[in-house]
Motif scaffolding. Structure first.
Motif, mmCIF file in Angstrom:
data_model
loop_
_atom_site.group_PDB
_atom_site.id
_atom_site.type_symbol
_atom_site.label_atom_id
_atom_site.label_comp_id
_atom_site.label_asym_id
_atom_site.label_seq_id
_atom_site.Cartn_x
_atom_site.Cartn_y
_atom_site.Cartn_z
ATOM 1 N N VAL A 8 2.968 6.009 -3.138
ATOM 2 C CA VAL A 8 4.067 6.783 -3.717
ATOM 3 C C VAL A 8 4.050 6.746 -5.242
ATOM 4 O O VAL A 8 4.317 7.764 -5.897
ATOM 5 C CB VAL A 8 5.421 6.256 -3.198
ATOM 6 C CG1 VAL A 8 6.585 6.938 -3.906
ATOM 7 C CG2 VAL A 8 5.529 6.470 -1.685
ATOM 8 N N THR A 9 3.729 5.615 -5.803
ATOM 9 C CA THR A 9 3.833 5.451 -7.256
ATOM 10 C C THR A 9 2.482 5.527 -7.955
ATOM 11 O O THR A 9 2.178 6.494 -8.656
ATOM 12 C CB THR A 9 4.516 4.110 -7.583
ATOM 13 O OG1 THR A 9 3.786 3.023 -6.972
ATOM 14 C CG2 THR A 9 5.948 4.097 -7.076
ATOM 15 N N THR A 10 1.611 4.542 -7.748
ATOM 16 C CA THR A 10 0.341 4.462 -8.464
ATOM 17 C C THR A 10 -0.557 5.664 -8.210
ATOM 18 O O THR A 10 -1.124 6.243 -9.142
ATOM 19 C CB THR A 10 -0.413 3.183 -8.060
ATOM 20 O OG1 THR A 10 0.434 2.052 -8.270
ATOM 21 C CG2 THR A 10 -1.687 3.026 -8.884
ATOM 22 N N TYR A 11 -0.713 6.052 -6.919
ATOM 23 C CA TYR A 11 -1.616 7.139 -6.569
ATOM 24 C C TYR A 11 -0.966 8.516 -6.667
ATOM 25 O O TYR A 11 -1.646 9.540 -6.572
ATOM 26 C CB TYR A 11 -2.169 6.936 -5.161
ATOM 27 C CG TYR A 11 -2.984 5.666 -5.011
ATOM 28 C CD1 TYR A 11 -3.866 5.255 -5.999
ATOM 29 C CD2 TYR A 11 -2.866 4.875 -3.865
ATOM 30 C CE1 TYR A 11 -4.599 4.098 -5.862
ATOM 31 C CE2 TYR A 11 -3.604 3.720 -3.716
ATOM 32 C CZ TYR A 11 -4.477 3.323 -4.710
ATOM 33 O OH TYR A 11 -5.204 2.182 -4.579
ATOM 34 N N GLY A 12 0.335 8.562 -6.819
ATOM 35 C CA GLY A 12 1.017 9.834 -6.997
ATOM 36 C C GLY A 12 1.069 10.711 -5.760
ATOM 37 O O GLY A 12 1.127 11.942 -5.855
ATOM 38 N N LEU A 39 0.832 -1.203 0.000
ATOM 39 C CA LEU A 39 0.000 0.000 0.000
ATOM 40 C C LEU A 39 0.864 1.249 0.000
ATOM 41 O O LEU A 39 0.580 2.210 -0.731
ATOM 42 C CB LEU A 39 -0.914 -0.003 1.228
ATOM 43 C CG LEU A 39 -1.752 1.268 1.437
ATOM 44 C CD1 LEU A 39 -2.599 1.586 0.213
ATOM 45 C CD2 LEU A 39 -2.635 1.125 2.679
ATOM 46 N N ALA A 40 1.916 1.273 0.805
ATOM 47 C CA ALA A 40 2.814 2.428 0.840
ATOM 48 C C ALA A 40 3.443 2.659 -0.528
ATOM 49 O O ALA A 40 3.595 3.804 -0.975
ATOM 50 C CB ALA A 40 3.893 2.212 1.899
ATOM 51 N N THR A 41 3.797 1.580 -1.203
ATOM 52 C CA THR A 41 4.376 1.692 -2.550
ATOM 53 C C THR A 41 3.352 2.265 -3.519
ATOM 54 O O THR A 41 3.681 3.121 -4.358
ATOM 55 C CB THR A 41 4.866 0.321 -3.035
ATOM 56 O OG1 THR A 41 5.828 -0.195 -2.106
ATOM 57 C CG2 THR A 41 5.517 0.434 -4.414
#
Length: 208
Positions: A125-129, A120-122
């Motif tokens: 940072v990446t998918t959700y911007g 979720l943390a990843t």
């Protein structure tokens, strides 16, 4: 609605393996599960993450489970970060029961929680911007080692912050943690309303 909940639980968590009184369970493992799930629930409650209830009834895929009211897809940044704190709270809840040793290690649920929290943390940072910068999609040629290192650091920061939040809440509401765990051991399953009433009763008794 109850039938829909039952079907959804069966699909996501597996079939029920036992209910209260069906089998003689390992007393410590059951108590550890209660403290684990109660910790998830308390952190969700005080961070205003909507939840529907909690259970320590075993299923084929899990020892216990706290059900969210809304899915991750409908949560904003603040709620998603709060959900991180909820995810890491289970291990802290087990620590409140007893310090792990070789004979008494953390439950397998802690590993599942960690994998989910890191994923979720990843995504945050990446998918959700929601990171400090926009990163190229994972797997593309632009994803250099430099970007990977930056992402890893942001993920680590989010997880550290989440653990700090969870620790603070569980420390401040230690009595409610114990009471909710005991209530779960008595009933095996609690609705959101029953959980809130347990918190209210504990607060009222502490102020009298």
């Amino acid at each position: 609605m109850k039938h829909l909940d039952w079907a959804r639980n069966k699909q996501e968590l597996g079939r029920e393996k036992n209910k209260k009184g069906d089998v003689v369970e390992d007393e410590f493992e059951l108590k550890r599960t209660a403290y684990h799930e109660a910790a998830h629930t308390i952190v969700a409650h005080y961070l205003d993450v909507p939840y529907r209830g909690v259970t320590i009834e075993r299923r084929s895929k899990t020892l216990g489970h706290m059900r969210y009211e809304i899915s991750e897809d409908f949560m904003n940044k603040d709620l998603l970060e709060s959900r991180l704190a909820v995810a890491v709270a289970g291990k802290l809840g087990e620590d409140a029961l007893s310090k792990p040793s070789i004979e008494n290690s953390h439950s397998t649920g802690c590993l599942s929680d960690y994998k989910y929290a890191r994923a979720l943390a990843t995504r945050l940072v990446t998918t959700y911007g929601f990171g400090s910068r926009l990163y190229p999609a994972n797997g593309t040629w632009e994803m250099s080692e430099k970007y990977k290192a930056l992402i890893d650091q942001e993920v680590k920061n989010l997880l550290t912050s989440a653990e700090t939040k969870a620790k603070t809440i569980l420390k401040e509401h230690a009595e409610q943690h114990v009471k909710l765990s005991e209530k779960l051991l008595q009933n095996y399953k609690l609705t959101a309303d029953e959980i809130k009433q347990t918190f209210k009763d504990t607060t009222d008794s502490g102020s009298s």
